[in-house]
Design a protein around this motif. Structure first.
Motif, PDB file in Angstrom:
ATOM      1  N   ARG B 141       0.800  -1.099  -0.189  1.00 11.54           N
ATOM      2  CA  ARG B 141      -0.071   0.010   0.014  1.00 11.54           C
ATOM      3  C   ARG B 141       0.782   1.204   0.002  1.00 11.54           C
ATOM      4  O   ARG B 141       1.833   1.239   0.712  1.00 11.54           O
ATOM      5  CB  ARG B 141      -0.926   0.025   1.354  1.00 11.54           C
ATOM      6  CG  ARG B 141      -1.781  -1.115   1.434  1.00 11.54           C
ATOM      7  CD  ARG B 141      -2.874  -0.963   0.161  1.00 11.54           C
ATOM      8  NE  ARG B 141      -3.431   0.380   0.110  1.00 11.54           N
ATOM      9  CZ  ARG B 141      -4.803   0.784   0.905  1.00 11.54           C
ATOM     10  NH1 ARG B 141      -5.004  -0.213   1.713  1.00 11.54           N
ATOM     11  NH2 ARG B 141      -5.212   1.922   0.641  1.00 11.54           N
ATOM     12  N   PHE B 143       0.455   4.561   1.629  1.00 11.44           N
ATOM     13  CA  PHE B 143      -0.435   5.353   2.420  1.00 11.44           C
ATOM     14  C   PHE B 143       0.008   6.970   2.404  1.00 11.44           C
ATOM     15  O   PHE B 143       1.085   7.169   2.491  1.00 11.44           O
ATOM     16  CB  PHE B 143      -0.171   4.684   3.880  1.00 11.44           C
ATOM     17  CG  PHE B 143      -0.441   3.245   4.346  1.00 11.44           C
ATOM     18  CD1 PHE B 143      -1.743   2.998   4.395  1.00 11.44           C
ATOM     19  CD2 PHE B 143       0.209   2.420   4.170  1.00 11.44           C
ATOM     20  CE1 PHE B 143      -2.003   1.348   4.538  1.00 11.44           C
ATOM     21  CE2 PHE B 143       0.108   1.042   4.331  1.00 11.44           C
ATOM     22  CZ  PHE B 143      -1.197   0.698   4.553  1.00 11.44           C
ATOM     23  N   HIS B 147      -2.396   9.131   8.126  1.00 13.65           N
ATOM     24  CA  HIS B 147      -3.438   8.232   7.917  1.00 13.65           C
ATOM     25  C   HIS B 147      -3.038   6.692   7.996  1.00 13.65           C
ATOM     26  O   HIS B 147      -3.457   5.962   7.373  1.00 13.65           O
ATOM     27  CB  HIS B 147      -4.155   8.552   6.493  1.00 13.65           C
ATOM     28  CG  HIS B 147      -4.746   9.864   6.635  1.00 13.65           C
ATOM     29  ND1 HIS B 147      -5.894  10.280   7.156  1.00 13.65           N
ATOM     30  CD2 HIS B 147      -4.152  11.009   5.780  1.00 13.65           C
ATOM     31  CE1 HIS B 147      -6.225  11.548   6.868  1.00 13.65           C
ATOM     32  NE2 HIS B 147      -5.174  12.018   6.208  1.00 13.65           N
ATOM     33  N   VAL B 148      -1.867   6.625   8.596  1.00 16.18           N
ATOM     34  CA  VAL B 148      -1.399   5.359   8.820  1.00 16.18           C
ATOM     35  C   VAL B 148      -0.764   4.931  10.012  1.00 16.18           C
ATOM     36  O   VAL B 148      -0.291   5.775  10.799  1.00 16.18           O
ATOM     37  CB  VAL B 148      -0.473   4.889   7.585  1.00 16.18           C
ATOM     38  CG1 VAL B 148       0.873   6.370   7.596  1.00 16.18           C
ATOM     39  CG2 VAL B 148       0.432   3.640   7.402  1.00 16.18           C
ATOM     40  N   SER B 159      -4.347   1.638   7.502  1.00 16.96           N
ATOM     41  CA  SER B 159      -5.004   2.878   7.363  1.00 16.96           C
ATOM     42  C   SER B 159      -5.549   3.274   8.797  1.00 16.96           C
ATOM     43  O   SER B 159      -6.176   2.411   9.330  1.00 16.96           O
ATOM     44  CB  SER B 159      -6.257   2.902   6.263  1.00 16.96           C
ATOM     45  OG  SER B 159      -5.693   2.792   4.962  1.00 16.96           O
TER      46      SER B 159
END
Lengths: 160, 160, 160, 160
Positions: B141, B143, B147-148, B159
């Motif tokens: 991912r 990110f 937000h991680v 997330s």
């Protein structure tokens, strides 16, 4: 996030048979690569073709295009032989709302030293970050379709 | 295209010494990974820190931020230990015109099975495709910073 | 202890060229294998041939035999293609005071999964432990020359 | 031919846990190594201990000796931590009709570059070729028990 992986063959999946000294396209390595990459997103792998890229035909490309067009997914990673990867990228142009990244390898994924894992990592990132369109992720670069060729003498991709 | 790689230590670069059964941060694996990935873009590697991420201090983060701010480059890949990678990402927010991607590995790059090469591939793609900002490329991912988090129980990023 | 390594080609040293999808015998992997095996004894590597074993001729075998006969060393490891390894072993019989172990690989040494390192380890041990004579070290077995064949259907060596 | 493999722990089986930066003895790698070595002989693996070799006690050695003495097998490969491997070898002396080879690794088998596969290959060859007795297969050498030590400063085994 969901990514649809479509495998078509090529060097990334090549294997070696000792008896006849042949080197053929084997089962896809993509599952193994994603597992080793510890990915946690949702995905499915569709084995569509099983060919050296020099053998990929216009009809094959039409089938691939139709598959992507009719599929619900928005993000695609297509593994493909390197020799005609730019041609297949061109044939996928113009599919609205679809982010399509082609990748592959210059050295088989089963080798100790291979670019396969790096390239699939690039493709996965580009498929989720790039705007809709068609891209080729090779040699550390994310090229836009129509602006990339394989330099066979140097065995690498470059901008045009 | 030019990417500045900044290494700070962490699991990606860990090595093992038999005599004392220690496991320490060794020389950066980034050059080896980029070589195996057959990258052709221009880059330089700056070894800034050499620490487990639990030992990275606010002062270290200020030095890293100042380095990136004053550097001419626009694209950065920062290799970092995983435990405090989100904290360092937060500390790099707000640098106009800079695309900064942090990555690392949950398993050392020297292992047979490692996510290091996949992750650096993701980071290299994100650094050239994403808009200016700060990102973390882990577990397949990309990110956005802020937000991680690392889920330590599951040993993966997610997330928030 | 001193071991003379003689390389003749075969699958153990095969490499892959993308453009033409060929698979050819490359530079010897023996130095790399011995380095990874952390060996501390004295040795020298002599690249005598560079062939698939199906192409090894009686004249080649005579040259190999003469080389070993006239060499001062007492312990030899010969890397060789698998298809005619038993024939070459037969051609080396009867050299007094020489312990000669042939080995190779069913999968190239450059692959992630390969028997090359295991086989060379076996050959190195047999060359220092076995009585003078000619042996084949493959598939976890140390066979005596004249009592071994390659079962091509099963792709493994077996006693006769 | 039948070989009994007995695993006791040590670096060869070490794994790494990220959260606590620990490095512990994991499940035995011997099955994986024998599979990659394409061995075709009969064998069984017995996990007897699960320890760093510095923690192996005289009682552990007595258990190991009793196990081998009472077992029907004639050929044994014992994987063991390197620091006290010579001590365990000494403790196994004098078992009539038994060929016992101790081996291990200076670098974990899970590493890309590891001596584990080479060493197990050596041990397998020595177990079938050497006369009854106790041996240590490390650093490309097959040492006789009682005539070998680990040089910790150089991190290698040498004759005494």
């Amino acid at each position: 996030m969901f990514i649809r992986f479509i495998t078509t063959g090529g060097t990334i999946d090549k294997i070696y048979f000792d008896d006849l000294s042949q080197y053929e396209v084997g089962e896809s390595q993509i599952q193994h690569i994603l597992h080793e990459g510890l990915v946690v997103f949702d995905y499915e792998v569709v084995p569509l073709l099983h060919k050296d890229s020099l053998e990929v035909t216009d009809e094959d490309r039409a089938i691939l295009r139709d598959y992507i067009k009719s599929d619900d997914a928005e993000r695609f990673v297509v593994t493909h032989g390197t020799d005609t990867m730019p041609d297949t990228a061109d044939a996928l142009a113009g599919l609205a709302g679809k982010t399509i990244v082609l990748t592959g390898a210059l050295t088989p994924a089963r080798f100790k030293a291979t670019d396969a894992m790096f390239n699939v990592g690039m493709a996965v990132a580009a498929a989720q970050v790039a705007s809709p369109g068609v891209y080729i992720a090779m040699n550390g670069r994310v090229f836009e379709a129509g602006h990339v060729r394989k330099n066979r003498a140097e065995n690498r991709f470059e901008s045009t």
